[in-house]
Design an enzyme around this catalytic site. Structure first.
Site, mmCIF file in Angstrom:
data_model
loop_
_atom_site.group_PDB
_atom_site.id
_atom_site.type_symbol
_atom_site.label_atom_id
_atom_site.label_comp_id
_atom_site.label_asym_id
_atom_site.label_seq_id
_atom_site.Cartn_x
_atom_site.Cartn_y
_atom_site.Cartn_z
ATOM 1 N N LYS A 318 -25.542 -30.119 15.469
ATOM 2 C CA LYS A 318 -25.850 -30.090 14.042
ATOM 3 C C LYS A 318 -25.003 -29.015 13.366
ATOM 4 O O LYS A 318 -24.600 -28.044 14.004
ATOM 5 C CB LYS A 318 -27.334 -29.840 13.791
ATOM 6 C CG LYS A 318 -27.863 -28.531 14.327
ATOM 7 C CD LYS A 318 -29.345 -28.368 14.049
ATOM 8 C CE LYS A 318 -29.864 -27.040 14.554
ATOM 9 N NZ LYS A 318 -29.295 -25.871 13.882
ATOM 10 N N LYS A 347 -32.223 -22.849 17.180
ATOM 11 C CA LYS A 347 -30.822 -22.548 16.919
ATOM 12 C C LYS A 347 -30.611 -22.215 15.445
ATOM 13 O O LYS A 347 -31.397 -22.619 14.581
ATOM 14 C CB LYS A 347 -29.941 -23.738 17.307
ATOM 15 C CG LYS A 347 -29.984 -24.074 18.799
ATOM 16 C CD LYS A 347 -29.337 -22.983 19.636
ATOM 17 C CE LYS A 347 -29.430 -23.274 21.116
ATOM 18 N NZ LYS A 347 -30.734 -22.992 21.699
ATOM 19 N N ASP A 348 -29.522 -21.481 15.172
ATOM 20 C CA ASP A 348 -29.196 -21.048 13.816
ATOM 21 C C ASP A 348 -29.022 -22.239 12.876
ATOM 22 O O ASP A 348 -28.659 -23.337 13.300
ATOM 23 C CB ASP A 348 -27.906 -20.236 13.814
ATOM 24 C CG ASP A 348 -28.005 -18.974 14.645
ATOM 25 O OD1 ASP A 348 -28.021 -19.096 15.868
ATOM 26 O OD2 ASP A 348 -28.067 -17.886 14.058
ATOM 27 N N LYS A 349 -29.226 -21.979 11.600
ATOM 28 C CA LYS A 349 -28.953 -22.997 10.590
ATOM 29 C C LYS A 349 -27.484 -22.987 10.205
ATOM 30 O O LYS A 349 -26.794 -23.994 10.329
ATOM 31 C CB LYS A 349 -29.815 -22.775 9.335
ATOM 32 C CG LYS A 349 -29.470 -23.751 8.205
ATOM 33 C CD LYS A 349 -30.257 -23.475 6.940
ATOM 34 C CE LYS A 349 -29.812 -24.442 5.839
ATOM 35 N NZ LYS A 349 -30.531 -24.191 4.559
ATOM 36 N N GLN A 441 -32.862 -14.341 11.240
ATOM 37 C CA GLN A 441 -33.189 -15.760 11.067
ATOM 38 C C GLN A 441 -34.565 -16.097 11.621
ATOM 39 O O GLN A 441 -35.149 -17.119 11.270
ATOM 40 C CB GLN A 441 -32.119 -16.648 11.708
ATOM 41 C CG GLN A 441 -31.899 -16.436 13.197
ATOM 42 C CD GLN A 441 -30.812 -15.435 13.489
ATOM 43 O OE1 GLN A 441 -30.782 -14.358 12.913
ATOM 44 N NE2 GLN A 441 -29.920 -15.773 14.420
#
Length: 709
Positions: A318, A347-349, A441
């Site tokens: 993504k 997971k990070d955006k 985050q």
């Protein structure tokens, strides 16, 4: 000992452990500047680069004379099973992997057995074993029967010699048997004669492989008991019970309870029945197992439905997309609910990320059919394959990062050579590590209401407050925040639904539930159940993470890098966060004087009901924080939302692994590799490194650059 002041308790500034100057630069200028690739439990990168042919559903040879090995998977501890695996659906070892809460363990009265106490051990008779041999002889030719016996002896021999099976596990094909009833009889006969083996079917073919759960159980009980238990499981006799040998060790009984409920909790329930050995005066308590009652009426039992559900594993890529939003989109397109997805980590955006996922109730073909729609959502899926189990959080070794830091420059008032500052920073963090804070985050960086505040409200059972915190708008005038503002003003869930954009899956699910049940305490409890368990508990974990960050800062401010009496040390160098308190050691005054331990061995508890606190000023600090937040009596269980938070331990200091870097010049014509000579004109830094599970790259970079990211 000094008493902590209120200022001490509220100490929450993040600190550093290295004394280099650092440098400035821009990270995450674009998603492609921050690439995250999950590292599975076997140390393999999970990405599209993997040879696709390795992930085809294995085609097992029909000739019974060959052992067939399966290809290596990116998701470990997940057995490959075919989606049309009709025979294997009812077998122990082919159970769905949902984490079922233990049915009954010592001291747990949530599930009651009949009042009678069972002291007998149910055994499958030798007559049944003889019948199994006769059945095998009638269904298998002499050569195949001989091969099966040899296969069983080889597996048993390896286990008895303490030799670990090579992954992937060996398999033996017994050939194809067209008659379904004969196949079912063969499955049962093999497992009755060899309970340490399991069978599965593939388009009329019967395949045999080692039962790893049998081996795992043998670490807890005798081989005779393990044989009896698996024969009992295979017999499937209603209203029957199986009792293990008496065990006076409560901790050991708990371990057996945990194993049985984790592996077979959707089929059986367990209970310890006390007894007394009057000749010795010792406890005679034994664990008894029985099958769960089947649901009455025409509707099928939900646990049976769960067991029969197919599972499809895949690698999700993504870009610049929140993980829960990605799951929501996939759930809608596949016609399932978000809780049908499982994953090893968040997971990070703002990044390009690759991670393992498993979705239940979806075949590989269905997922492949929507690949084009997925691509339009800044996502992609690779390595699609059938598996036999779901993933669990933490089922990974760590993450690999490829990061570009742009617009490099010195810190203010620093005239030193920029390249030297950068190399100094990298070498310091490689050798001395970084403070293992949870990254921004985790809490929703830049949000007006951060996730830890929602988690605190949930821990205090303030359900309406938690909902309103979740729906608090930001200071922007976009449709999402207009809808949130309208809700806080009116509590009109139906009207807010008409304003909330379709792509906000979580908000809409919450509002639909509020419209149905009302904005009351009970209605808000029901609304939270529109989120999967992993998302509900995420908010509570965010609160625990915030407190841990503050605790780490307080510990370093109070004692610095010296290990002092009352600190907690992890005795297992390879342990992840979820190690038991038995691996935690309390530092003594003598050990402090002898400098026995180093800072990288110190751990701090992440709040929960099953943790030990440090026995120094840091332990007092924890109690002060709980008092500050109104959690003095909190047991870290939220029964209304089915949340249990046992807590864990986290190392104060972590190190990056496999660090490499290169400096890139403005004209991009020359790239300086690590260790070469470059001047101070480099404009960007390319960094590559690995971090253990639950470590944050942004926190590692913060230590390098000596500034908030």
């Amino acid at each position: 000992m000094e008493e902590d002041t209120d200022d001490d308790i509220r100490f929450n500034s993040l600190c550093f452990i290295n004394d280099h100057v650092g440098f400035q630069g821009s990270i995450k200028s674009s998603a492609s500047d921050f690439i995250v690739i999950e590292i599975d439990e076997q140390g393999q990168l999970v990405s599209k680069a993997t040879d696709e042919s390795l992930y085809e559903i294995s085609k097992i040879q029909s000739e019974p004379s060959n052992f067939v090995k399966k290809p290596k998977l990116n998701i470990q501890s997940v057995s490959l099973e075919h989606e049309n695996n009709e025979e294997a659906a009812d077998l122990p070892g082919c159970l769905d992997g949902d984490q079922i809460q233990p049915a009954c363990s010592d001291g747990d009265q949530s599930h009651q057995f009949d009042s009678e106490k069972e002291n007998s051990v149910n055994r499958v008779t030798s007559k049944c074993e003889e019948e199994s041999i006769d059945i095998l002889s009638s269904l298998l030719d002499e050569k195949t029967h001989t091969l099966l016996d040899q296969f069983a002896r080889d597996i048993k021999g390896m286990w008895n010699s303490q030799t670990e099976l090579i992954e992937p596990s060996p398999e033996l094909s017994l050939g194809r048997i067209l008659d379904k009833n004969q196949r079912a009889v063969l499955h049962s006969a093999v497992r009755q004669k060899f309970p340490f083996l399991i069978t599965r079917g593939n388009n009329s073919e019967v395949v045999v492989k080692p039962n790893l759960e049998f081996k795992e159980l043998c670490h807890l009980v005798s081989e005779e008991e393990a044989l009896g238990f698996f024969k009992y499981m295979d017999s499937k006799k209603e209203n029957s019970k199986f009792t293990f040998n008496p065990d006076p060790n409560k901790d050991h009984r708990k371990a057996v309870h945990h194993f049985l409920n984790k592996k077979f909790g959707n089929l059986v329930e367990t209970k310890s029945f006390p007894g007394q050995n009057y000749s010795t005066g010792s406890s005679n308590t034994a664990i008894t197992v029985r099958f769960r009652e089947k649901a009455r009426g025409k509707r099928s039992h939900p646990e049976c439905d769960r067991r029969k559900a197919v599972c499809t594993a895949f690698t999700l890529q993504k870009e610049n997309l929140e993980m829960f939003e990605a799951i929501g989109f996939l759930a809608i397109k596949l016609g399932v609910i978000p809780s049908d997805f499982s994953y090893a980590g968040l997971k990070d955006k703002k990044a390009i990320t690759y991670q393992s996922m498993v979705v239940r109730k979806v075949t590989p073909e269905r997922l492949k059919n929507i690949e084009e729609e997925i691509k339009r959502k800044r996502m992609n899926v690779f390595n699609i394959r059938s598996v036999g189990d779901s993933l669990r959080l933490g089922q990974l070794r760590g993450n690999h990062f490829e990061i570009i830091i742009r617009n490099l420059r010195n810190q203010l008032n620093d005239s030193a050579n920029l390249r030297e500052r950068i190399l100094e920073a990298i070498e310091n963090v490689k050798s001395k590590g970084f403070v293992n804070y949870y990254g921004p985050q985790r809490f929703g960086k830049g949000k007006k209401i951060q996730t830890d505040r929602i988690g605190l409200a949930l821990l205090k059972n303030e359900m309406v407050k938690a909902i309103k915190l979740f729906l608090t708008p930001e200071d922007t005038d976009d449709p999402v925040n207009k809808a949130k503002k309208y809700f806080l003003q009116t509590e009109d869930a139906k009207g807010t639904l008409s304003l909330m954009p379709e792509f906000r899956v979580r908000e809409r699910a919450l509002l639909e539930s509020l419209h149905r049940f009302g904005v009351t305490e009970e209605g808000c409890v029901q609304a939270w159940f529109s989120f999967p368990h992993s998302m509900r508990i995420f908010y509570v974990h965010a609160y625990s993470s915030r407190v841990w960050n503050e605790a780490a800062s307080y510990r370093l401010a109070a004692y610095g890098p010296k290990v002092v009496a009352g600190d907690l040390i992890c005795l297992d160098e390879d342990a992840d966060e979820h190690f038991p308190s038995s691996k935690v050691h309390l530092v003594t005054k003598e050990e402090e004087s002898d400098n026995t331990y180093a800072l990288h061995q110190v751990v701090l508890p992440v709040l929960g009901y099953n943790i030990q606190y440090p026995e120094n000023k840091v332990g007092q600090w924890y109690q002060g924080v709980l008092s500050r937040d109104g959690l003095q009596a909190c047991r870290f269980r939220v029964p209304a939302l089915k949340l249990n938070i046992p807590g864990c331990y986290r190392h104060i200091v972590k190190h990056p692994h496999n660090v490499s870097h290169r400096l890139v010049h403005p004209d991009a014509a020359e790239i300086q590799a690590e260790g070469s000579h470059a001047d101070a004109t480099a404009s960007s830094l390319s960094l590559s490194f690995d971090l253990d599970a639950s470590c944050y790259a942004t926190v590692c970079l913060r230590e390098m650059m000596k500034g908030d990211i």
